[in-house]
Design a protein around this motif. Sequence first.
Motif, PDB file in Angstrom:
ATOM      1  N   VAL A 405       0.823  -1.210   0.000  1.00  0.00           N
ATOM      2  CA  VAL A 405       0.000   0.000   0.000  1.00  0.00           C
ATOM      3  C   VAL A 405       0.857   1.260   0.000  1.00  0.00           C
ATOM      4  O   VAL A 405       0.615   2.214  -0.737  1.00  0.00           O
ATOM      5  CB  VAL A 405      -0.945   0.004   1.223  1.00  0.00           C
ATOM      6  N   LEU A 406       1.915   1.274   0.821  1.00  0.00           N
ATOM      7  CA  LEU A 406       2.684   2.498   1.053  1.00  0.00           C
ATOM      8  C   LEU A 406       3.750   2.755   0.000  1.00  0.00           C
ATOM      9  O   LEU A 406       4.225   3.884  -0.139  1.00  0.00           O
ATOM     10  CB  LEU A 406       3.332   2.449   2.441  1.00  0.00           C
ATOM     11  N   PHE A 407       4.140   1.716  -0.756  1.00  0.00           N
ATOM     12  CA  PHE A 407       5.163   1.906  -1.784  1.00  0.00           C
ATOM     13  C   PHE A 407       4.731   2.973  -2.792  1.00  0.00           C
ATOM     14  O   PHE A 407       5.528   3.828  -3.198  1.00  0.00           O
ATOM     15  CB  PHE A 407       5.441   0.578  -2.499  1.00  0.00           C
ATOM     16  N   ALA A 408       3.465   2.941  -3.192  1.00  0.00           N
ATOM     17  CA  ALA A 408       2.966   3.908  -4.177  1.00  0.00           C
ATOM     18  C   ALA A 408       2.997   5.329  -3.636  1.00  0.00           C
ATOM     19  O   ALA A 408       3.011   6.290  -4.417  1.00  0.00           O
ATOM     20  CB  ALA A 408       1.539   3.538  -4.594  1.00  0.00           C
ATOM     21  N   GLN A 409       3.020   5.493  -2.317  1.00  0.00           N
ATOM     22  CA  GLN A 409       3.085   6.825  -1.714  1.00  0.00           C
ATOM     23  C   GLN A 409       4.525   7.253  -1.434  1.00  0.00           C
ATOM     24  O   GLN A 409       4.764   8.283  -0.816  1.00  0.00           O
ATOM     25  CB  GLN A 409       2.274   6.842  -0.416  1.00  0.00           C
ATOM     26  N   GLY A 410       5.475   6.440  -1.882  1.00  0.00           N
ATOM     27  CA  GLY A 410       6.880   6.786  -1.701  1.00  0.00           C
ATOM     28  C   GLY A 410       7.372   6.599  -0.279  1.00  0.00           C
ATOM     29  O   GLY A 410       8.300   7.276   0.153  1.00  0.00           O
ATOM     30  N   ILE A 411       6.777   5.658   0.451  1.00  0.00           N
ATOM     31  CA  ILE A 411       7.146   5.432   1.857  1.00  0.00           C
ATOM     32  C   ILE A 411       7.796   4.061   1.976  1.00  0.00           C
ATOM     33  O   ILE A 411       7.187   3.043   1.639  1.00  0.00           O
ATOM     34  CB  ILE A 411       5.907   5.498   2.771  1.00  0.00           C
ATOM     35  N   LYS A 412       9.034   4.032   2.455  1.00  0.00           N
ATOM     36  CA  LYS A 412       9.717   2.755   2.652  1.00  0.00           C
ATOM     37  C   LYS A 412       9.320   2.175   4.001  1.00  0.00           C
ATOM     38  O   LYS A 412       9.352   2.862   5.021  1.00  0.00           O
ATOM     39  CB  LYS A 412      11.234   2.926   2.581  1.00  0.00           C
ATOM     40  N   VAL A 413       8.982   0.903   4.010  1.00  0.00           N
ATOM     41  CA  VAL A 413       8.563   0.210   5.228  1.00  0.00           C
ATOM     42  C   VAL A 413       9.755  -0.538   5.816  1.00  0.00           C
ATOM     43  O   VAL A 413      10.458  -1.267   5.109  1.00  0.00           O
ATOM     44  CB  VAL A 413       7.412  -0.774   4.926  1.00  0.00           C
ATOM     45  N   LEU A 414       9.982  -0.353   7.112  1.00  0.00           N
ATOM     46  CA  LEU A 414      11.028  -1.066   7.839  1.00  0.00           C
ATOM     47  C   LEU A 414      10.400  -1.930   8.925  1.00  0.00           C
ATOM     48  O   LEU A 414       9.383  -1.548   9.506  1.00  0.00           O
ATOM     49  CB  LEU A 414      12.015  -0.088   8.483  1.00  0.00           C
ATOM     50  N   SER A 415      11.021  -3.078   9.189  1.00  0.00           N
ATOM     51  CA  SER A 415      10.574  -3.956  10.266  1.00  0.00           C
ATOM     52  C   SER A 415      11.749  -4.229  11.189  1.00  0.00           C
ATOM     53  O   SER A 415      12.877  -4.411  10.744  1.00  0.00           O
ATOM     54  CB  SER A 415      10.033  -5.276   9.706  1.00  0.00           C
ATOM     55  N   LEU A 416      11.470  -4.264  12.487  1.00  0.00           N
ATOM     56  CA  LEU A 416      12.500  -4.413  13.507  1.00  0.00           C
ATOM     57  C   LEU A 416      12.222  -5.645  14.354  1.00  0.00           C
ATOM     58  O   LEU A 416      11.129  -5.808  14.894  1.00  0.00           O
ATOM     59  CB  LEU A 416      12.523  -3.160  14.393  1.00  0.00           C
ATOM     60  N   PHE A 417      13.223  -6.537  14.441  1.00  0.00           N
ATOM     61  CA  PHE A 417      13.129  -7.743  15.260  1.00  0.00           C
ATOM     62  C   PHE A 417      14.029  -7.574  16.487  1.00  0.00           C
ATOM     63  O   PHE A 417      15.223  -7.308  16.350  1.00  0.00           O
ATOM     64  CB  PHE A 417      13.592  -8.983  14.486  1.00  0.00           C
ATOM     65  N   PHE A 418      13.462  -7.748  17.677  1.00  0.00           N
ATOM     66  CA  PHE A 418      14.254  -7.761  18.908  1.00  0.00           C
ATOM     67  C   PHE A 418      14.573  -9.207  19.265  1.00  0.00           C
ATOM     68  O   PHE A 418      13.670 -10.037  19.366  1.00  0.00           O
ATOM     69  CB  PHE A 418      13.467  -7.136  20.062  1.00  0.00           C
ATOM     70  N   ILE A 419      15.864  -9.533  19.471  1.00  0.00           N
ATOM     71  CA  ILE A 419      16.236 -10.887  19.853  1.00  0.00           C
ATOM     72  C   ILE A 419      17.149 -10.836  21.083  1.00  0.00           C
ATOM     73  O   ILE A 419      17.684  -9.791  21.441  1.00  0.00           O
ATOM     74  CB  ILE A 419      16.919 -11.653  18.698  1.00  0.00           C
ATOM     75  N   ASP A 420      17.325 -12.015  21.735  1.00  0.00           N
ATOM     76  CA  ASP A 420      18.114 -12.082  22.965  1.00  0.00           C
ATOM     77  C   ASP A 420      19.597 -12.313  22.698  1.00  0.00           C
ATOM     78  O   ASP A 420      20.444 -11.784  23.400  1.00  0.00           O
ATOM     79  CB  ASP A 420      17.606 -13.227  23.851  1.00  0.00           C
ATOM     80  N   GLU A 421      19.913 -13.170  21.718  1.00  0.00           N
ATOM     81  CA  GLU A 421      21.287 -13.582  21.513  1.00  0.00           C
ATOM     82  C   GLU A 421      21.694 -13.428  20.054  1.00  0.00           C
ATOM     83  O   GLU A 421      20.922 -13.749  19.151  1.00  0.00           O
ATOM     84  CB  GLU A 421      21.468 -15.053  21.906  1.00  0.00           C
ATOM     85  N   VAL A 422      22.931 -12.997  19.848  1.00  0.00           N
ATOM     86  CA  VAL A 422      23.452 -12.858  18.494  1.00  0.00           C
ATOM     87  C   VAL A 422      23.460 -14.202  17.768  1.00  0.00           C
ATOM     88  O   VAL A 422      23.154 -14.280  16.571  1.00  0.00           O
ATOM     89  CB  VAL A 422      24.877 -12.258  18.527  1.00  0.00           C
ATOM     90  N   VAL A 423      23.781 -15.272  18.511  1.00  0.00           N
ATOM     91  CA  VAL A 423      23.938 -16.581  17.874  1.00  0.00           C
ATOM     92  C   VAL A 423      22.653 -17.043  17.189  1.00  0.00           C
ATOM     93  O   VAL A 423      22.700 -17.857  16.246  1.00  0.00           O
ATOM     94  CB  VAL A 423      24.411 -17.633  18.916  1.00  0.00           C
ATOM     95  N   LYS A 424      21.516 -16.522  17.605  1.00  0.00           N
ATOM     96  CA  LYS A 424      20.270 -16.920  16.951  1.00  0.00           C
ATOM     97  C   LYS A 424      20.108 -16.256  15.585  1.00  0.00           C
ATOM     98  O   LYS A 424      19.268 -16.667  14.786  1.00  0.00           O
ATOM     99  CB  LYS A 424      19.077 -16.578  17.848  1.00  0.00           C
ATOM    100  N   TYR A 425      20.903 -15.233  15.358  1.00  0.00           N
ATOM    101  CA  TYR A 425      20.871 -14.585  14.041  1.00  0.00           C
ATOM    102  C   TYR A 425      22.171 -14.825  13.258  1.00  0.00           C
ATOM    103  O   TYR A 425      22.144 -15.097  12.071  1.00  0.00           O
ATOM    104  CB  TYR A 425      20.649 -13.081  14.188  1.00  0.00           C
ATOM    105  N   ARG A 426      23.308 -14.708  13.941  1.00  0.00           N
ATOM    106  CA  ARG A 426      24.611 -14.899  13.296  1.00  0.00           C
ATOM    107  C   ARG A 426      25.378 -15.967  14.068  1.00  0.00           C
ATOM    108  O   ARG A 426      25.859 -15.705  15.175  1.00  0.00           O
ATOM    109  CB  ARG A 426      25.381 -13.581  13.276  1.00  0.00           C
ATOM    110  N   ASP A 427      25.480 -17.187  13.486  1.00  0.00           N
ATOM    111  CA  ASP A 427      26.130 -18.321  14.139  1.00  0.00           C
ATOM    112  C   ASP A 427      27.447 -18.602  13.431  1.00  0.00           C
ATOM    113  O   ASP A 427      27.467 -19.131  12.315  1.00  0.00           O
ATOM    114  CB  ASP A 427      25.201 -19.543  14.092  1.00  0.00           C
ATOM    115  N   TYR A 428      28.551 -18.238  14.086  1.00  0.00           N
ATOM    116  CA  TYR A 428      29.865 -18.374  13.446  1.00  0.00           C
ATOM    117  C   TYR A 428      30.350 -19.817  13.394  1.00  0.00           C
ATOM    118  O   TYR A 428      31.366 -20.089  12.766  1.00  0.00           O
ATOM    119  CB  TYR A 428      30.885 -17.491  14.179  1.00  0.00           C
ATOM    120  N   SER A 429      29.611 -20.738  14.015  1.00  0.00           N
ATOM    121  CA  SER A 429      29.980 -22.147  13.916  1.00  0.00           C
ATOM    122  C   SER A 429      29.456 -22.780  12.629  1.00  0.00           C
ATOM    123  O   SER A 429      29.834 -23.904  12.288  1.00  0.00           O
ATOM    124  CB  SER A 429      29.450 -22.916  15.127  1.00  0.00           C
ATOM    125  N   GLN A 430      28.576 -22.083  11.917  1.00  0.00           N
ATOM    126  CA  GLN A 430      28.017 -22.592  10.663  1.00  0.00           C
ATOM    127  C   GLN A 430      28.817 -22.064   9.478  1.00  0.00           C
ATOM    128  O   GLN A 430      29.367 -20.957   9.516  1.00  0.00           O
ATOM    129  CB  GLN A 430      26.557 -22.157  10.519  1.00  0.00           C
TER     130      GLN A 430
END
Length: 1021
Positions: A405-430
């Motif tokens: 809906v908002l793209f046509a009005q020139g509005i960029k939509v952002l989404s924010l995820f709150f997490i507890d640990e970095v490893v759940k998003y960036r796992d350097y063992s993988q």
Amino acid sequence: MKLKFKIQPYQTNAVESVVDCFAGQGNTSGPAYRIDPGVNRKLLTQGPALPGMDLEQSGFRNADLRLIDDQLLANIHAVQRRQNLPLSDKLASSAGCRVNLDVEMETGTGKTYCYIKTVFEMNKRYGWTKFIVVVPSIAIREGVLKSLEITAEHFTESYGKKARFFAYNSRQLHHLESFSSDGGINVMVINIQAFNATGKDNRRIYDELDDFQSRRPIDVISGNHPILILDEPQKMEGTKTLSALAKFRPLMILRYSATHRTTHNKIHRLDALDAYNQKLVKKIAVRGISVKGLAGDGAYLYLESIEISKKAPVVRIEMEVRQGGGIKRIVKRLERGRDLFVESNQLDQYRGFVIAQIDAVKDTIEFTNGVEMSAGEARGDITERTIRRIQIREAIRAHLEKEQVLFAQGIKVLSLFFIDEVVKYRDYSQADEKGEYARIFEEEYERLKDEYLSRLPLDGGLYQAYLKGIQVGRTHNGYFSIDKKTQKLTDSSIRTRGEEAGLSDDVDAYDLILKDKERLLSFEEPVRFIFSHSALREGWDNPNVFVMCMLKHSDNTISRRQEVGRGLRISVNQQGDRMDNPTTVHDVNILTVVASESYRDFVGNLQREISDSLSARPRKADEAYFTGKVITTEAGTVEITTDQARDIEFYLIQNGYVDRNRQIVEKYHEAKAHGTLAPLPPELVPHGDQIFGLIDSVFSESQLPDVGDDRKPKTNPLNANFGKKEFQALWSRINRKAVYRVEFDSDELIRNSIGALDKELRVTPLQYTIQSGIQNEQITDVQLRVGTGFSLTKTSVQTHQASIHSGVAYDLLGKIAERTQLTRKTVAEILSGIQPAVFGQFQQNPEHFIAECSRLINEQKATIIIERLSYDSIAENYDTDIFTASQSKQDFSKASGKLKNHIYDYVITDSQVERNFVKELDTSADVVVYAKLPRGFLIPTPVGDYNPDWAIAFREGAVRHIYFVAETKGSMSSMELRAIEQTKIDCARKFFAKINSGIDAEQVRYDVVTDYGKLMEIVCR
């Protein structure tokens, strides 16, 4: 892109609340003093520069406050009265300073902008130049520096000068030298760790430093007699911090926060209710997840949503399905009568699950085995991993729905995820370094993107190209602290003790989301989904966060209100313009929170936190509350008398708007929303808006912001009525765009303004209270502790008739010209024409004189504008997309039943007046088709865009006027309509008169009606 800033009345009010507290101070440049050259290590803070002094060793400190305590308190009372805040009984002393002012502003309303503007205004009015912004964390420090940077051009245009700003760094003390020696506006930003922590670098501010000519930085700072601005002062209330702040020798302390814990002299309030009701922040919607049944208990089901289709409602439900490779969870779209046993390829746990009923209004389904489910409910084999996947999916779905809906009005939509640990998003063992959440996100995003692309038209639209052009791996990113040894992302370091508990000092995490916020707002930047640590809170903000997802366990270190606060700011488009049109602001600006708890639990806890934050609001609407409150009349500003206060209380009791404890009940707010309030007593009617404003200031539970269930809104497509020839004929007549012109005679405005000022200008002289007392004959320890060792013997009020402001350099013409948007020449002709005795009131109270002059001139200007306003048609029409773009999502809790004559199946009404109107329109034999006009249909006026309510086509021959545009109001009395509403209505009459002039066939009639009966009375004339 470049963020744009504009002067907004609510922010100007916050600035004036501060600067008006020092009325009478006078504009004096800071006296020169000698910066200690490091010889005798003593600052000479008195008198002018010494003969032969090296210019590099001279400084300019803030001039001292000239006002005595009684004058300051009188000014503070004047500010508090006009906002109907409780009157302070004395100046609140703190941190060694006699002036401590509290400014309460809700998160997302721009408090940083306000105190930066206050810096410029204090310099302009009083000549002060040395300001220190004190912040509780590095994150907030970086945010303040960014705000100073991006607002610099805006304030240069307004004030004709720039502020020099820097962050205090004990290793870069040359900035401190410049802070003292420069005569212009200087702003230093310092975090509290720099002066009250125990680290070696933090102690340097109190040490004699060889690299600072054997001087102590704190001595150089305190010699400037700075004005301290505390950002989030509730984090700086410890004894250690307050003791350290006293060493700055502040001229005054200004405290800005949404959640003050300790109250000093509160001179401004813009709390959560004010911000929401004035549409200064986003509206909140929630997608909660309600879990029923234990893991492994029965069939797994998750009811995503219920959709309205042309035939019948259908459900989107996730279930397990037997496939060749095993059992997989799949989202299916099913209608009534479908058997989940069959849909699962005969998994036994689904026997008896046949969809018996789908209720699109209540968002529930029922199976033949008696099981009922609501949208957002999960049951069966539910693990934490399952819940997190559901949350991520719902966040992506909400993002795509808004983005489409908002793209046509020139509005960029952002989404924010709150997490507890970095490893759940960036796992350097993988091998690919992707954590669990990153993998789930990419899987769900690809599936949902394909689903949304399949719904879009195949004509290669811009949004389709945008969605296809972003690779999943580039559209999400993580922002966390960086381990300086390994250069890898790591969990934030969180303080758990002391006054800074819960704060993070991360700075590396903020480059793109804070320092480069303009780039993040651009469509050219592919990042749209942000993963960050749960500690990210105060200091971080981006106006285009539309979705927040809490992928973490609930805890008490960060409240729901703090989390939600990260996404409350009003959004901006690609040109940097705020999307704050009052008519459409809450159509565009809706923040969806995807919670890990049920909708009911999340909303209940959020509203409880908001309610607790409003503890300073009065709770009782009784005689005592109303007595002495300030209202504005034709004769000027007056206080409500005891008799008037008693009448208001009786009005509330008589109509059942308060309970026995005089607390406002829901009946009052419902009646106000529906336009059905009982009329006030005749003697109170002229002040109706102000009195109802006072009533609204009293807290009640029913007044809390309406946090909607984000699953409730559904698609409400246009139906066959839209294509009827009668509606298309009506639409072709009103589908016109125009611009307005105002041509008025300046001489007439000058004459009218002079007459109004001579007749109505009344300035209130400043009054001071003088009290005398005597010490008690005997004083106990208890009396000494509580301050009751003296008894009051005499109180008198004196009025200053002579000028006490003769030393103030007021730009009288400039201030009135700014507030009336007239030229200085025109203002000068008005003021030179009024009676000498009237103009003489300026000496008694310049601020009140300026305010009253501006108000009276603006009233005359408004009268002439309406008389001289004309519209010119332009060769531009509305696209029919406005019927789908602005009504693509509807809150069906406010919908009537299915309609037969409306262009949509359902219509969303805002009041009981509208609900009754719809019922009669839809059952009328004379109405062929009607429409609630979309929010995008706007008529430009000098007081803001105007959106009419209804467009109605009658049967030919049934009435005289076949085509009609109606505005529904609960009252027709011009005295009960707000002035701005009345002005817009008057402008609309001229607009429709203009478009009718180009129509040869049946013309369109426009009018304001209270109900269907009034409508028929008008159209049959």
